[in-house]
Design a protein around this motif. Structure first.
Motif, PDB file in Angstrom:
ATOM      1  N   SER A  33       0.852  -1.198   0.000  1.00 29.18           N
ATOM      2  CA  SER A  33       0.000   0.000   0.000  1.00 29.18           C
ATOM      3  C   SER A  33       0.884   1.243   0.000  1.00 29.18           C
ATOM      4  CB  SER A  33      -0.914   0.014   1.226  1.00 29.18           C
ATOM      5  OG  SER A  33      -1.814  -1.055   1.170  1.00 29.18           O
ATOM      6  N   TRP A  34       1.017   1.863  -1.161  1.00 29.22           N
ATOM      7  CA  TRP A  34       1.897   3.016  -1.307  1.00 29.22           C
ATOM      8  C   TRP A  34       1.135   4.278  -0.917  1.00 29.22           C
ATOM      9  CZ3 TRP A  34       4.985   4.275  -6.407  1.00 29.22           C
ATOM     10  CH2 TRP A  34       5.989   5.198  -6.115  1.00 29.22           C
ATOM     11  N   ASP A  35       1.449   4.806   0.247  1.00 25.99           N
ATOM     12  CA  ASP A  35       0.818   5.999   0.781  1.00 25.99           C
ATOM     13  C   ASP A  35       1.524   7.244   0.227  1.00 25.99           C
ATOM     14  OD1 ASP A  35      -1.123   6.759   3.197  1.00 25.99           O
ATOM     15  OD2 ASP A  35       0.571   8.162   3.174  1.00 25.99           O
ATOM     16  N   TYR A  36       0.771   8.340   0.123  1.00 23.72           N
ATOM     17  CA  TYR A  36       1.356   9.603  -0.346  1.00 23.72           C
ATOM     18  C   TYR A  36       2.577  10.001   0.483  1.00 23.72           C
ATOM     19  CZ  TYR A  36      -2.859  10.677  -3.130  1.00 23.72           C
ATOM     20  OH  TYR A  36      -3.881  10.668  -4.034  1.00 23.72           O
ATOM     21  N   ASP A  37       2.544   9.707   1.765  1.00 26.37           N
ATOM     22  CA  ASP A  37       3.629  10.126   2.658  1.00 26.37           C
ATOM     23  C   ASP A  37       4.865   9.238   2.570  1.00 26.37           C
ATOM     24  OD1 ASP A  37       2.116  12.254   3.606  1.00 26.37           O
ATOM     25  OD2 ASP A  37       1.211  11.036   5.190  1.00 26.37           O
ATOM     26  N   PHE A  38       4.753   8.074   1.934  1.00 26.38           N
ATOM     27  CA  PHE A  38       5.905   7.168   1.813  1.00 26.38           C
ATOM     28  C   PHE A  38       6.616   7.481   0.507  1.00 26.38           C
ATOM     29  CE2 PHE A  38       8.019   3.160   0.744  1.00 26.38           C
ATOM     30  CZ  PHE A  38       8.751   2.964   1.898  1.00 26.38           C
ATOM     31  N   LYS A  39       7.779   8.133   0.607  1.00 20.50           N
ATOM     32  CA  LYS A  39       8.528   8.602  -0.557  1.00 20.50           C
ATOM     33  C   LYS A  39       9.943   8.030  -0.510  1.00 20.50           C
ATOM     34  CE  LYS A  39       5.885  12.838  -0.349  1.00 20.50           C
ATOM     35  NZ  LYS A  39       5.894  14.246  -0.019  1.00 20.50           N
ATOM     36  N   PRO A  40      10.180   6.915  -1.211  1.00 17.67           N
ATOM     37  CA  PRO A  40      11.522   6.339  -1.217  1.00 17.67           C
ATOM     38  C   PRO A  40      12.564   7.332  -1.741  1.00 17.67           C
ATOM     39  CG  PRO A  40       9.932   4.804  -2.118  1.00 17.67           C
ATOM     40  CD  PRO A  40       9.231   6.114  -1.957  1.00 17.67           C
ATOM     41  N   VAL A  41      13.685   7.397  -1.025  1.00 17.06           N
ATOM     42  CA  VAL A  41      14.765   8.335  -1.338  1.00 17.06           C
ATOM     43  C   VAL A  41      16.009   7.552  -1.734  1.00 17.06           C
ATOM     44  CG1 VAL A  41      16.250  10.145  -0.378  1.00 17.06           C
ATOM     45  CG2 VAL A  41      13.842  10.020   0.290  1.00 17.06           C
ATOM     46  N   TYR A  42      16.682   8.036  -2.786  1.00 16.61           N
ATOM     47  CA  TYR A  42      17.889   7.376  -3.303  1.00 16.61           C
ATOM     48  C   TYR A  42      18.973   8.425  -3.465  1.00 16.61           C
ATOM     49  CZ  TYR A  42      14.176   4.129  -4.280  1.00 16.61           C
ATOM     50  OH  TYR A  42      13.081   3.314  -4.140  1.00 16.61           O
ATOM     51  N   GLU A  43      20.073   8.248  -2.748  1.00 13.88           N
ATOM     52  CA  GLU A  43      21.197   9.182  -2.809  1.00 13.88           C
ATOM     53  C   GLU A  43      22.335   8.556  -3.594  1.00 13.88           C
ATOM     54  OE1 GLU A  43      22.412  10.395   1.096  1.00 13.88           O
ATOM     55  OE2 GLU A  43      20.442  11.215   1.570  1.00 13.88           O
ATOM     56  N   ILE A  44      22.888   9.321  -4.522  1.00 16.87           N
ATOM     57  CA  ILE A  44      24.049   8.843  -5.272  1.00 16.87           C
ATOM     58  C   ILE A  44      25.149   9.890  -5.191  1.00 16.87           C
ATOM     59  CG2 ILE A  44      22.633   7.482  -6.856  1.00 16.87           C
ATOM     60  CD1 ILE A  44      23.322   9.592  -9.001  1.00 16.87           C
ATOM     61  N   ASN A  45      26.370   9.420  -5.301  1.00 19.98           N
ATOM     62  CA  ASN A  45      27.524  10.304  -5.275  1.00 19.98           C
ATOM     63  C   ASN A  45      28.157  10.298  -6.661  1.00 19.98           C
ATOM     64  OD1 ASN A  45      29.487  12.030  -4.335  1.00 19.98           O
ATOM     65  ND2 ASN A  45      30.760  10.395  -3.518  1.00 19.98           N
ATOM     66  N   VAL A  46      28.088  11.424  -7.338  1.00 15.96           N
ATOM     67  CA  VAL A  46      28.659  11.559  -8.678  1.00 15.96           C
ATOM     68  C   VAL A  46      30.068  12.099  -8.549  1.00 15.96           C
ATOM     69  CG1 VAL A  46      28.445  12.750 -10.890  1.00 15.96           C
ATOM     70  CG2 VAL A  46      26.405  11.892  -9.718  1.00 15.96           C
ATOM     71  N   GLN A  47      31.031  11.353  -9.084  1.00 18.64           N
ATOM     72  CA  GLN A  47      32.430  11.763  -8.986  1.00 18.64           C
ATOM     73  C   GLN A  47      33.005  12.241 -10.309  1.00 18.64           C
ATOM     74  OE1 GLN A  47      34.354   8.372  -7.225  1.00 18.64           O
ATOM     75  NE2 GLN A  47      33.466   8.777  -5.221  1.00 18.64           N
ATOM     76  N   ASP A  48      32.260  12.028 -11.414  1.00 24.31           N
ATOM     77  CA  ASP A  48      32.733  12.456 -12.726  1.00 24.31           C
ATOM     78  C   ASP A  48      31.573  13.108 -13.469  1.00 24.31           C
ATOM     79  OD1 ASP A  48      33.844  12.829 -15.211  1.00 24.31           O
ATOM     80  OD2 ASP A  48      34.434  10.733 -15.507  1.00 24.31           O
ATOM     81  N   LYS A  49      31.631  14.428 -13.616  1.00 19.87           N
ATOM     82  CA  LYS A  49      30.540  15.140 -14.271  1.00 19.87           C
ATOM     83  C   LYS A  49      30.591  15.037 -15.789  1.00 19.87           C
ATOM     84  CE  LYS A  49      32.727  19.669 -14.437  1.00 19.87           C
ATOM     85  NZ  LYS A  49      32.584  21.066 -14.081  1.00 19.87           N
ATOM     86  N   ASN A  50      31.619  14.430 -16.335  1.00 23.26           N
ATOM     87  CA  ASN A  50      31.761  14.309 -17.784  1.00 23.26           C
ATOM     88  C   ASN A  50      31.162  13.017 -18.338  1.00 23.26           C
ATOM     89  OD1 ASN A  50      33.204  16.770 -17.987  1.00 23.26           O
ATOM     90  ND2 ASN A  50      35.010  15.729 -17.191  1.00 23.26           N
ATOM     91  N   VAL A  51      30.559  12.214 -17.484  1.00 22.06           N
ATOM     92  CA  VAL A  51      29.957  10.947 -17.899  1.00 22.06           C
ATOM     93  C   VAL A  51      28.459  11.149 -18.076  1.00 22.06           C
ATOM     94  CG1 VAL A  51      29.512   8.564 -17.170  1.00 22.06           C
ATOM     95  CG2 VAL A  51      31.722   9.608 -16.697  1.00 22.06           C
ATOM     96  N   GLN A  52      27.879  10.465 -19.061  1.00 23.72           N
ATOM     97  CA  GLN A  52      26.431  10.500 -19.243  1.00 23.72           C
ATOM     98  C   GLN A  52      25.815   9.245 -18.648  1.00 23.72           C
ATOM     99  OE1 GLN A  52      25.722  11.034 -23.449  1.00 23.72           O
ATOM    100  NE2 GLN A  52      25.566  13.241 -23.162  1.00 23.72           N
ATOM    101  N   TYR A  53      24.580   9.393 -18.179  1.00 28.47           N
ATOM    102  CA  TYR A  53      23.884   8.303 -17.510  1.00 28.47           C
ATOM    103  C   TYR A  53      22.486   8.152 -18.088  1.00 28.47           C
ATOM    104  CZ  TYR A  53      27.483   9.134 -13.977  1.00 28.47           C
ATOM    105  OH  TYR A  53      28.676   9.302 -13.328  1.00 28.47           O
ATOM    106  N   ASP A  54      21.952   6.944 -17.991  1.00 26.44           N
ATOM    107  CA  ASP A  54      20.549   6.674 -18.271  1.00 26.44           C
ATOM    108  C   ASP A  54      19.890   6.355 -16.933  1.00 26.44           C
ATOM    109  OD1 ASP A  54      20.945   6.992 -21.008  1.00 26.44           O
ATOM    110  OD2 ASP A  54      21.207   4.849 -21.366  1.00 26.44           O
ATOM    111  N   VAL A  55      18.738   6.974 -16.684  1.00 27.83           N
ATOM    112  CA  VAL A  55      18.026   6.811 -15.417  1.00 27.83           C
ATOM    113  C   VAL A  55      16.730   6.041 -15.686  1.00 27.83           C
ATOM    114  CG1 VAL A  55      16.957   7.981 -13.456  1.00 27.83           C
ATOM    115  CG2 VAL A  55      18.992   8.964 -14.536  1.00 27.83           C
ATOM    116  N   PHE A  56      16.529   4.976 -14.917  1.00 24.95           N
ATOM    117  CA  PHE A  56      15.363   4.110 -15.053  1.00 24.95           C
ATOM    118  C   PHE A  56      14.599   4.068 -13.739  1.00 24.95           C
ATOM    119  CE2 PHE A  56      18.588   2.580 -17.911  1.00 24.95           C
ATOM    120  CZ  PHE A  56      17.916   2.167 -19.047  1.00 24.95           C
ATOM    121  N   VAL A  57      13.310   3.745 -13.824  1.00 29.09           N
ATOM    122  CA  VAL A  57      12.534   3.427 -12.638  1.00 29.09           C
ATOM    123  C   VAL A  57      12.182   1.945 -12.723  1.00 29.09           C
ATOM    124  CG1 VAL A  57      10.271   4.048 -13.590  1.00 29.09           C
ATOM    125  CG2 VAL A  57      10.621   4.099 -11.139  1.00 29.09           C
TER     126      VAL A  57
END
Length: 152
Positions: A33-57
């Motif tokens: 039961s996914w409640d409005y108040d339940f918001k999964p958080v994901y933290e990433i550390n980017v060490q190279d700003k010259n790389v491109q990424y694809d983001v998926f859910v």
């Protein structure tokens, strides 16, 4: 013998092109039961700003999920982007009602590309948050959600 060596080189070449995910984490939705108040958080550390990424859910739901789609927000925060929110629709079923994606029993799984060729403007910590945006609250039938980020 030559064919065997050529075959081995091809396998090594193809295998080296397939790096694993830079980041992948899934969060179980309590009691399906996914409640409005339940918001999964994901933290990433980017060490190279010259790389491109694809983001998926990543999304897993049961066969008893009452809708053919889901709307959700992706909140992003980090150096050089401030805070921004994008609303997405994820189709979970075909028009005839058949579920899309891989299944295991009553559980269906899909991965959807959200951002292609994303370049982070700076190094540092970036935070992605998922929030369900359907009219039903809590939203029943969602097993887990997550984020996968792959280096290009």
């Amino acid at each position: 013998m030559r064919m065997l060596i050529l075959f081995a080189i091809c396998i090594l070449f193809l295998g080296s092109c397939q790096e694993g995910a830079f980041f992948e984490r899934n969060t179980v939705i309590p009691n399906l039961s996914w409640d409005y108040d339940f918001k999964p958080v994901y933290e990433i550390n980017v060490q190279d700003k010259n790389v491109q990424y694809d983001v998926f859910v990543n999304m897993r739901h049961t066969a008893y999920y009452p809708y053919s789609n889901i709307y959700f927000f992706l909140h992003e925060k980090g150096p050089g982007i401030g805070e921004k929110t994008t609303r997405y629709e994820f189709n979970l079923a075909q028009p005839d009602g058949r579920w899309i994606g891989r299944s295991a029993g009553n559980l269906y799984e899909q991965t959807k590309l959200l951002k292609e060729g994303l370049s982070f403007p700076d190094t540092g910590k970036y935070v992605f948050t998922l929030e369900q945006n359907m009219t039903e609250n809590p939203l029943r039938g969602i097993n887990d959600v997550g984020i996968k980020i792959i280096k290009r």
